[in-house]
Write a protein that holds these residues in place. Sequence first.
Motif, PDB file in Angstrom:
ATOM      1  N   THR A  13       0.868  -1.176   0.000  1.00 35.53           N
ATOM      2  CA  THR A  13       0.000   0.000   0.000  1.00 35.53           C
ATOM      3  C   THR A  13       0.914   1.239   0.000  1.00 35.53           C
ATOM      4  OG1 THR A  13      -0.019   0.219   2.397  1.00 35.53           O
ATOM      5  CG2 THR A  13      -1.713  -1.205   1.437  1.00 35.53           C
ATOM      6  N   THR A  49      -2.718 -10.544   0.866  1.00 33.57           N
ATOM      7  CA  THR A  49      -2.618  -9.239   1.531  1.00 33.57           C
ATOM      8  C   THR A  49      -1.366  -9.183   2.408  1.00 33.57           C
ATOM      9  OG1 THR A  49      -4.990  -9.460   1.771  1.00 33.57           O
ATOM     10  CG2 THR A  49      -3.970  -7.616   2.949  1.00 33.57           C
ATOM     11  N   GLN A 265     -14.464  -4.971   4.237  1.00 39.32           N
ATOM     12  CA  GLN A 265     -14.207  -5.170   2.813  1.00 39.32           C
ATOM     13  C   GLN A 265     -14.842  -4.053   1.987  1.00 39.32           C
ATOM     14  OE1 GLN A 265     -12.029  -7.350   1.573  1.00 39.32           O
ATOM     15  NE2 GLN A 265     -12.372  -6.180  -0.300  1.00 39.32           N
ATOM     16  N   VAL A 268     -12.660  -1.097   2.305  1.00 34.22           N
ATOM     17  CA  VAL A 268     -11.427  -1.282   1.531  1.00 34.22           C
ATOM     18  C   VAL A 268     -11.720  -1.023   0.052  1.00 34.22           C
ATOM     19  CG1 VAL A 268      -9.742  -3.019   0.760  1.00 34.22           C
ATOM     20  CG2 VAL A 268     -10.302  -2.817   3.190  1.00 34.22           C
ATOM     21  N   ASP A 269     -12.855  -1.529  -0.412  1.00 39.08           N
ATOM     22  CA  ASP A 269     -13.234  -1.318  -1.814  1.00 39.08           C
ATOM     23  C   ASP A 269     -13.417   0.171  -2.113  1.00 39.08           C
ATOM     24  OD1 ASP A 269     -13.151  -4.011  -2.154  1.00 39.08           O
ATOM     25  OD2 ASP A 269     -15.311  -4.324  -2.071  1.00 39.08           O
ATOM     26  N   LEU A 270     -13.774   0.926  -1.089  1.00 39.72           N
ATOM     27  CA  LEU A 270     -13.956   2.375  -1.287  1.00 39.72           C
ATOM     28  C   LEU A 270     -12.643   3.142  -1.143  1.00 39.72           C
ATOM     29  CD1 LEU A 270     -17.278   2.942   0.723  1.00 39.72           C
ATOM     30  CD2 LEU A 270     -17.004   3.021  -1.754  1.00 39.72           C
ATOM     31  N   GLY A 271     -11.581   2.418  -0.811  1.00 39.98           N
ATOM     32  CA  GLY A 271     -10.270   3.063  -0.738  1.00 39.98           C
ATOM     33  C   GLY A 271      -9.804   3.389   0.681  1.00 39.98           C
ATOM     34  N   TYR A 272     -10.541   2.947   1.705  1.00 36.63           N
ATOM     35  CA  TYR A 272     -10.088   3.170   3.080  1.00 36.63           C
ATOM     36  C   TYR A 272      -9.199   1.997   3.510  1.00 36.63           C
ATOM     37  CZ  TYR A 272     -13.917   6.530   3.259  1.00 36.63           C
ATOM     38  OH  TYR A 272     -14.751   7.575   3.014  1.00 36.63           O
ATOM     39  N   THR A 273      -8.358   2.259   4.513  1.00 36.70           N
ATOM     40  CA  THR A 273      -7.559   1.147   5.039  1.00 36.70           C
ATOM     41  C   THR A 273      -7.739   1.096   6.562  1.00 36.70           C
ATOM     42  OG1 THR A 273      -5.684   2.682   5.045  1.00 36.70           O
ATOM     43  CG2 THR A 273      -5.736   1.052   3.269  1.00 36.70           C
ATOM     44  N   SER A 339     -16.175  11.852   7.573  1.00 38.49           N
ATOM     45  CA  SER A 339     -14.921  11.885   6.810  1.00 38.49           C
ATOM     46  C   SER A 339     -13.747  12.222   7.717  1.00 38.49           C
ATOM     47  CB  SER A 339     -14.973  12.927   5.699  1.00 38.49           C
ATOM     48  OG  SER A 339     -16.022  12.643   4.839  1.00 38.49           O
ATOM     49  N   ARG A 370     -22.426   8.220  -1.737  1.00 36.28           N
ATOM     50  CA  ARG A 370     -21.305   8.127  -2.692  1.00 36.28           C
ATOM     51  C   ARG A 370     -21.825   8.361  -4.112  1.00 36.28           C
ATOM     52  NH1 ARG A 370     -16.486   7.129   0.147  1.00 36.28           N
ATOM     53  NH2 ARG A 370     -17.439   7.309   2.187  1.00 36.28           N
TER      54      ARG A 370
END
Length: 536
Positions: A13, A49, A265, A268-273, A339, A370
């Motif tokens: 990442t 991962t 998940q 994560v798909d939305l770009g968060y970690t 946010s 979104r």
Amino acid sequence: MADYIYTMEIRLTPDQLKGVGLVQDVARAAGMNLYLTGGAIRDIISGFTIRDLDFTVQGNPLKLVKDFEKAGARITAVEEEVRTIFLALPGNARAEVSMARTEKFEKTGKPPLVMPATIHEDLRRRDFTVNAMALSLNEGSRGLLLDPFNGVADIEAKVIRILHNYSFLEDPSRLIRATRFAARFHWPIEERTQARYDAAKEGKYIDHILKSSIGHEIAALAHEDDPLNVVRMLEKEGWLEILHPHWTSAKVDVNGITALMKTRQQMVDLGYTPDAGPAVMYFLTSNFNEKETSDIQKMIPRKDLVEAWRDIEDHAKELAKRLMGKEAATPSRTWQLLSSARPEMVLFLAVTAKQQAVEQKIKNYLTKWRQVQQTLPLPEMTELLITPQLPEYPKLAHDVFLLLLDGKMRSRTERLKYLKPFAPPPPPPPPAPRRGRQPKAAAQAAAAGAPGAPPAKPGPKGKKGKAATAGQGPGPVAVAAPVPAKPDAKAKLAAKAAPPKVAEKAKAPAKPAKPTKAAAKPAAKPAKAAKKGKKK
Ligand code: ATP
Ligand code: MG
């Protein structure tokens, strides 16, 4: 030969990659040879991962504590005996830096004798072939993979294999590790390793497991992608009760952990970690009493994990309270609040919220809202030459998005009214083409009226009018929503772009020239171009 540095760079990442840079800089400044090792290499090569970064240095990393802190890392645990430090790197990246060492097991159940060693010797004390590789991060040999046990081949064969016959006897925690990796990767244990495993089980080697290893294995559960599956496998093998005598899968909040991993998940798909570790531990131990939970927490060496786990409920309550208050009175304010919250808190609250309104707000934040991003009034923005190239575009687009969230700017008129002050001046007319050796007068005439000459009058005006009446905007319902009262900021931005003045200037020299049909034609070009862009 495979380019492992390239593979590393594309698989990590952005936070992890920066973390590698940070550790590399510190090690280099201290003159210590540095290698990326263990599970990090295994996961880079296998495509799984990469949970944490395992580094090994030839030297004592305990001496680097201050340098790491100066470089922006946080030390979350130190293990003096094996000279290992655990780091929280900027962002959500975790790492451990250990000393290259040999381990001599002299007595069953006693910690090994640890000696500094070379990286080659260090790889021989590892648990499985797929974990016994090192990638050089040193000048001169950067990118060189040390793989003395052919771990790459075992990754390809998808097997878990010990390095020698005494492996489980020396360190019985490897029995738990073998089960954990087999459950995680769905890789079988290699045949001879399985025979040793069975013998170890029969011989109750596990009774000699070190306390420190139990703590590591508990903490490792926090970062599994499918912790429930791993816990069930550990239970089946009899290892879960080793981690705590009363631990069974009945102690797990199955619904909670299932929902948590699903939402994670989704994020994560939305770009968060989000670091789900503390929440995973919370659900894996949901049905323990306070004392038992605290006993488990005491075993874990990484104090940051324990603290976050202890505080998780209180922090979630705080966020829920704010979500019920004025701060989140409108969708746009809720969006801003969520946010700015830590993604791990959003994640935890998403699955534990008691108030339906809170649950709904988080749900909207992760899904419905979104989609509003897709409804930015691009036709109007393009028409007004408000494009991503403008420095103020990101802020403007975000402000527009917030207004849309609150159901404002439904009609085209409203959208244009809001956007117009941000429109940049129209581009300057193209220079008149040079026309060979024309007599001066002819050239002047051409400049005034010939095709290709600069537009006498900016034509888009007429076009714009047409577009305006055409009503391209979606908003069938014109909501009488006032444009947010931020006239000062808008006026400032508008002044910066200064469209009216510049537009007037552009018009001025063209005024005396009578617009002929030929002159009007090229003038329409910008409008056409804008229309083209719109279609794209
Ligand atoms: P994960 O993906 O869960 O982090 P990992 O293999 O990286 O898996 P870590 O606990 O991070 O596991 O340990 C890093 C490395 O240290 C391992 O890959 C392995 O090489 C070595 N190691 C860890 N525990 C043991 C052990 N008990 N015996 C031998 N080597 C070990
Ligand atoms: Mg690891």
